[in-house]
Design a protein around this motif. Structure first.
Motif, mmCIF file in Angstrom:
data_model
loop_
_atom_site.group_PDB
_atom_site.id
_atom_site.type_symbol
_atom_site.label_atom_id
_atom_site.label_comp_id
_atom_site.label_asym_id
_atom_site.label_seq_id
_atom_site.Cartn_x
_atom_site.Cartn_y
_atom_site.Cartn_z
ATOM 1 N N PHE A 9 0.830 -1.203 0.000
ATOM 2 C CA PHE A 9 0.000 0.000 0.000
ATOM 3 C C PHE A 9 0.869 1.260 0.000
ATOM 4 N N ILE A 10 1.863 1.323 0.882
ATOM 5 C CA ILE A 10 2.741 2.498 0.948
ATOM 6 C C ILE A 10 3.501 2.687 -0.358
ATOM 7 N N ILE A 11 4.008 1.610 -0.903
ATOM 8 C CA ILE A 11 4.750 1.696 -2.167
ATOM 9 C C ILE A 11 3.861 2.261 -3.269
ATOM 10 N N ASN A 12 2.639 1.772 -3.376
ATOM 11 C CA ASN A 12 1.739 2.256 -4.418
ATOM 12 C C ASN A 12 1.275 3.691 -4.171
ATOM 13 N N VAL A 13 1.144 4.090 -2.917
ATOM 14 C CA VAL A 13 0.803 5.481 -2.604
ATOM 15 C C VAL A 13 1.938 6.407 -3.038
ATOM 16 N N ILE A 14 3.161 6.051 -2.703
ATOM 17 C CA ILE A 14 4.320 6.859 -3.116
ATOM 18 C C ILE A 14 4.400 6.933 -4.638
ATOM 19 N N ALA A 15 4.229 5.784 -5.285
ATOM 20 C CA ALA A 15 4.333 5.732 -6.748
ATOM 21 C C ALA A 15 3.263 6.581 -7.426
ATOM 22 N N THR A 16 2.033 6.532 -6.929
ATOM 23 C CA THR A 16 0.973 7.306 -7.580
ATOM 24 C C THR A 16 1.142 8.800 -7.333
ATOM 25 N N PHE A 17 1.618 9.174 -6.158
ATOM 26 C CA PHE A 17 1.882 10.586 -5.892
ATOM 27 C C PHE A 17 2.985 11.094 -6.835
ATOM 28 N N CYS A 18 4.049 10.315 -6.961
ATOM 29 C CA CYS A 18 5.144 10.687 -7.869
ATOM 30 C C CYS A 18 4.677 10.716 -9.327
ATOM 31 N N ALA A 19 3.803 9.777 -9.696
ATOM 32 C CA ALA A 19 3.266 9.767 -11.058
ATOM 33 C C ALA A 19 2.425 11.009 -11.314
ATOM 34 N N GLY A 20 1.680 11.446 -10.313
ATOM 35 C CA GLY A 20 0.911 12.677 -10.448
ATOM 36 C C GLY A 20 1.800 13.890 -10.632
ATOM 37 N N ILE A 21 2.883 13.952 -9.870
ATOM 38 C CA ILE A 21 3.845 15.047 -10.030
ATOM 39 C C ILE A 21 4.443 15.010 -11.434
ATOM 40 N N ALA A 22 4.830 13.821 -11.864
ATOM 41 C CA ALA A 22 5.430 13.688 -13.193
ATOM 42 C C ALA A 22 4.440 14.055 -14.295
ATOM 43 N N ALA A 23 3.190 13.631 -14.155
ATOM 44 C CA ALA A 23 2.173 13.962 -15.163
ATOM 45 C C ALA A 23 1.932 15.467 -15.211
ATOM 46 N N GLY A 24 1.882 16.093 -14.048
ATOM 47 C CA GLY A 24 1.732 17.543 -14.014
ATOM 48 C C GLY A 24 2.931 18.231 -14.628
ATOM 49 N N ALA A 25 4.116 17.734 -14.346
ATOM 50 C CA ALA A 25 5.340 18.335 -14.878
ATOM 51 C C ALA A 25 5.400 18.230 -16.399
ATOM 52 N N ILE A 26 4.994 17.100 -16.942
ATOM 53 C CA ILE A 26 5.008 16.961 -18.405
ATOM 54 C C ILE A 26 3.903 17.805 -19.028
ATOM 55 N N ALA A 27 2.758 17.893 -18.366
ATOM 56 C CA ALA A 27 1.647 18.688 -18.902
ATOM 57 C C ALA A 27 1.979 20.177 -18.921
ATOM 58 N N TYR A 28 2.733 20.626 -17.915
ATOM 59 C CA TYR A 28 3.108 22.044 -17.841
ATOM 60 C C TYR A 28 4.460 22.324 -18.492
ATOM 61 N N HIS A 29 4.990 21.316 -19.187
ATOM 62 C CA HIS A 29 6.232 21.451 -19.957
ATOM 63 C C HIS A 29 7.427 21.842 -19.089
ATOM 64 N N THR A 30 7.503 21.291 -17.876
ATOM 65 C CA THR A 30 8.653 21.577 -17.016
ATOM 66 C C THR A 30 9.695 20.461 -17.044
ATOM 67 N N VAL A 31 9.366 19.339 -17.665
ATOM 68 C CA VAL A 31 10.344 18.274 -17.899
ATOM 69 C C VAL A 31 10.208 17.807 -19.345
ATOM 70 N N GLU A 32 11.260 17.204 -19.830
ATOM 71 C CA GLU A 32 11.238 16.684 -21.196
ATOM 72 C C GLU A 32 10.596 15.299 -21.238
ATOM 73 N N GLN A 33 10.116 14.942 -22.404
ATOM 74 C CA GLN A 33 9.463 13.647 -22.613
ATOM 75 C C GLN A 33 10.363 12.482 -22.210
ATOM 76 N N GLY A 34 11.638 12.562 -22.551
ATOM 77 C CA GLY A 34 12.571 11.480 -22.221
ATOM 78 C C GLY A 34 12.718 11.282 -20.720
ATOM 79 N N THR A 35 12.797 12.378 -19.995
ATOM 80 C CA THR A 35 12.898 12.310 -18.539
ATOM 81 C C THR A 35 11.642 11.692 -17.950
ATOM 82 N N TYR A 36 10.505 12.095 -18.474
ATOM 83 C CA TYR A 36 9.226 11.554 -18.034
ATOM 84 C C TYR A 36 9.185 10.039 -18.256
ATOM 85 N N LEU A 37 9.594 9.594 -19.432
ATOM 86 C CA LEU A 37 9.597 8.158 -19.737
ATOM 87 C C LEU A 37 10.521 7.381 -18.806
ATOM 88 N N LEU A 38 11.718 7.921 -18.569
ATOM 89 C CA LEU A 38 12.655 7.232 -17.689
ATOM 90 C C LEU A 38 12.088 7.099 -16.279
#
Length: 123
Positions: free
Chosen positions: A37-66
């Motif tokens: 449960f904790i692992i999946n909570v951390i992962a989904t929170f980080c995925a949300g940050i990453a999705a927001g970052a890619i949507a707002y163009h603050t990270v590159e596509q390659g970084t997002y994929l990695l």
């Protein structure tokens, strides 16, 4: 080269999951599968940050994929969560199983939304 780097990041995510899972299981001895449960909570929170970052163009596509496909793909463990749900139900631990099912569905959705929110506020 990108494929190889995604594989490397996936391996790092899997090792991180193993270390965190083992650490939590050493002190948690109850029916509720807290480590997954904790692992999946951390992962989904980080995925949300990453999705927001890619949507707002603050990270590159390659970084997002990695990070998301590689590291978080190796780190998160939805299949283990589903297996634990079925195991709880089969063991007739209905209350814990139902709690785990609900928590595993609701909390990660909230975590992704919070991740997006963090990025939108930080902009």
């Amino acid at each position: 080269m990108t494929t190889l780097l995604i594989c490397l990041c996936g391996g790092l995510g899997a090792v991180t999951r193993f270390v965190l899972n083992t650490s939590i299981q050493r002190w948690w001895n109850r029916a509720f599968p807290l480590s997954t449960f904790i692992i999946n909570v951390i992962a989904t929170f980080c995925a949300g940050i990453a999705a927001g970052a890619i949507a707002y163009h603050t990270v590159e596509q390659g970084t997002y994929l990695l990070f998301v496909t590689g590291f978080l793909g190796g780190f998160s463990t939805f299949s283990t969560a589903i297996n634990e749900m079925v195991s709880l139900i089969r063991a007739r631990r209905f209350a814990v199983g139902l709690l785990y099912i609900c928590a595993t569905i609701v909390v990660p959705v909230v975590c992704v939304a919070l991740g997006w929110w963090v990025v939108s506020v930080a902009r």
